[in-house]
Design a protein around this motif. Sequence first.
Motif, PDB file in Angstrom:
ATOM      1  N   HIS A 196       4.984  20.840 -10.944  1.00  0.00           N
ATOM      2  CA  HIS A 196       6.161  20.126 -10.291  1.00  0.00           C
ATOM      3  C   HIS A 196       7.234  20.903  -9.683  1.00  0.00           C
ATOM      4  O   HIS A 196       7.495  20.559  -8.647  1.00  0.00           O
ATOM      5  CB  HIS A 196       6.913  19.317 -11.582  1.00  0.00           C
ATOM      6  CG  HIS A 196       8.010  18.724 -10.845  1.00  0.00           C
ATOM      7  ND1 HIS A 196       7.913  17.512 -10.307  1.00  0.00           N
ATOM      8  CD2 HIS A 196       9.506  19.136 -10.903  1.00  0.00           C
ATOM      9  CE1 HIS A 196       9.263  17.093  -9.930  1.00  0.00           C
ATOM     10  NE2 HIS A 196      10.098  18.050 -10.385  1.00  0.00           N
ATOM     11  N   THR A 197       7.503  21.936 -10.449  1.00  0.00           N
ATOM     12  CA  THR A 197       8.520  23.090  -9.831  1.00  0.00           C
ATOM     13  C   THR A 197       7.971  23.485  -8.391  1.00  0.00           C
ATOM     14  O   THR A 197       8.604  23.729  -7.578  1.00  0.00           O
ATOM     15  CB  THR A 197       8.826  24.355 -10.567  1.00  0.00           C
ATOM     16  OG1 THR A 197       7.531  25.124 -10.928  1.00  0.00           O
ATOM     17  CG2 THR A 197       9.250  23.863 -11.940  1.00  0.00           C
ATOM     18  N   GLU A 232       6.103  21.787  -6.369  1.00  0.00           N
ATOM     19  CA  GLU A 232       6.088  20.986  -5.385  1.00  0.00           C
ATOM     20  C   GLU A 232       7.381  20.158  -5.252  1.00  0.00           C
ATOM     21  O   GLU A 232       7.678  19.323  -4.391  1.00  0.00           O
ATOM     22  CB  GLU A 232       5.125  19.492  -5.987  1.00  0.00           C
ATOM     23  CG  GLU A 232       3.796  20.355  -6.040  1.00  0.00           C
ATOM     24  CD  GLU A 232       2.746  19.431  -6.589  1.00  0.00           C
ATOM     25  OE1 GLU A 232       2.942  18.389  -7.367  1.00  0.00           O
ATOM     26  OE2 GLU A 232       1.369  19.730  -6.738  1.00  0.00           O
ATOM     27  N   CYS A 233       8.152  20.491  -6.159  1.00  0.00           N
ATOM     28  CA  CYS A 233       9.708  19.857  -6.048  1.00  0.00           C
ATOM     29  C   CYS A 233      10.254  20.185  -4.739  1.00  0.00           C
ATOM     30  O   CYS A 233      10.297  21.107  -4.225  1.00  0.00           O
ATOM     31  CB  CYS A 233      10.388  20.605  -7.193  1.00  0.00           C
ATOM     32  SG  CYS A 233      12.080  19.828  -7.385  1.00  0.00           S
ATOM     33  N   ARG A 234      10.911  18.912  -4.284  1.00  0.00           N
ATOM     34  CA  ARG A 234      11.581  18.847  -3.065  1.00  0.00           C
ATOM     35  C   ARG A 234      13.087  19.545  -3.058  1.00  0.00           C
ATOM     36  O   ARG A 234      13.691  19.814  -2.315  1.00  0.00           O
ATOM     37  CB  ARG A 234      11.684  17.354  -2.372  1.00  0.00           C
ATOM     38  CG  ARG A 234      12.396  16.374  -3.218  1.00  0.00           C
ATOM     39  CD  ARG A 234      12.402  14.997  -2.695  1.00  0.00           C
ATOM     40  NE  ARG A 234      12.991  14.103  -3.430  1.00  0.00           N
ATOM     41  CZ  ARG A 234      14.219  13.974  -3.748  1.00  0.00           C
ATOM     42  NH1 ARG A 234      15.105  14.611  -3.023  1.00  0.00           N
ATOM     43  NH2 ARG A 234      14.638  12.779  -4.390  1.00  0.00           N
ATOM     44  N   HIS A 235      13.660  19.667  -4.433  1.00  0.00           N
ATOM     45  CA  HIS A 235      14.922  20.150  -4.573  1.00  0.00           C
ATOM     46  C   HIS A 235      15.013  21.729  -4.381  1.00  0.00           C
ATOM     47  O   HIS A 235      14.126  22.189  -4.670  1.00  0.00           O
ATOM     48  CB  HIS A 235      15.577  19.797  -5.933  1.00  0.00           C
ATOM     49  CG  HIS A 235      15.765  18.295  -5.991  1.00  0.00           C
ATOM     50  ND1 HIS A 235      14.753  17.408  -6.567  1.00  0.00           N
ATOM     51  CD2 HIS A 235      16.631  17.583  -5.743  1.00  0.00           C
ATOM     52  CE1 HIS A 235      15.179  16.006  -6.690  1.00  0.00           C
ATOM     53  NE2 HIS A 235      16.384  16.254  -6.028  1.00  0.00           N
ATOM     54  N   ARG A 236      16.098  22.025  -3.699  1.00  0.00           N
ATOM     55  CA  ARG A 236      16.282  23.415  -3.720  1.00  0.00           C
ATOM     56  C   ARG A 236      16.393  24.268  -5.110  1.00  0.00           C
ATOM     57  O   ARG A 236      15.745  25.517  -5.017  1.00  0.00           O
ATOM     58  CB  ARG A 236      17.384  23.842  -2.645  1.00  0.00           C
ATOM     59  CG  ARG A 236      17.700  25.173  -2.481  1.00  0.00           C
ATOM     60  CD  ARG A 236      16.998  25.955  -1.408  1.00  0.00           C
ATOM     61  NE  ARG A 236      17.927  27.290  -1.284  1.00  0.00           N
ATOM     62  CZ  ARG A 236      17.370  28.339  -1.709  1.00  0.00           C
ATOM     63  NH1 ARG A 236      16.256  28.253  -2.276  1.00  0.00           N
ATOM     64  NH2 ARG A 236      17.922  29.522  -1.472  1.00  0.00           N
ATOM     65  N   CYS A 296      12.856  17.847 -13.314  1.00  0.00           N
ATOM     66  CA  CYS A 296      12.845  19.240 -14.122  1.00  0.00           C
ATOM     67  C   CYS A 296      13.759  19.082 -14.990  1.00  0.00           C
ATOM     68  O   CYS A 296      13.222  19.481 -16.294  1.00  0.00           O
ATOM     69  CB  CYS A 296      13.336  20.146 -13.051  1.00  0.00           C
ATOM     70  SG  CYS A 296      12.159  20.700 -11.726  1.00  0.00           S
ATOM     71  N   CYS A 302      17.211  18.811  -9.670  1.00  0.00           N
ATOM     72  CA  CYS A 302      16.065  17.844  -9.881  1.00  0.00           C
ATOM     73  C   CYS A 302      16.218  16.915 -11.184  1.00  0.00           C
ATOM     74  O   CYS A 302      15.987  17.478 -12.338  1.00  0.00           O
ATOM     75  CB  CYS A 302      14.637  18.381  -9.674  1.00  0.00           C
ATOM     76  SG  CYS A 302      13.432  17.627  -9.977  1.00  0.00           S
TER      77      CYS A 302
END
Length: 123
Positions: free
Chosen positions: A101-102, A104-108, A116, A113
Amino acid sequence: MRTIGEAAAELGIESHVLRHWEHVGALTTRRDGNGYRVYDDNALEQARTVLKLRRVGLSLPQITAAMSPKKSAAQTVVREKIAALESEVLRRQQAIAFLQHTVECRHRYLDDCPDCATFVREA
């Protein structure tokens, strides 16, 4: 019949390992007329079993119990190890899911997130 050196070489381990296994009761060997350890096919097979059980993560006390002539004692130790391994597999699967997930995560920043944050709270 094999000497301790020959048995150790065949198993791919050091001689002192076989001595230690014997000392703690995980392995039994015969002695020749001069007091030297000798390894017949049965002793070598027992040593292979100890080696395999070590490689799957059992401690020497667990191995001694697992090789007990009393089947119920052996089964208890093995069942406990299976449960521990299954628990470890679950922890590692959760770690992989979090790390995937980390990536692929869209958050900077991971702190931004909510997914997360959920993973972190579950740990």
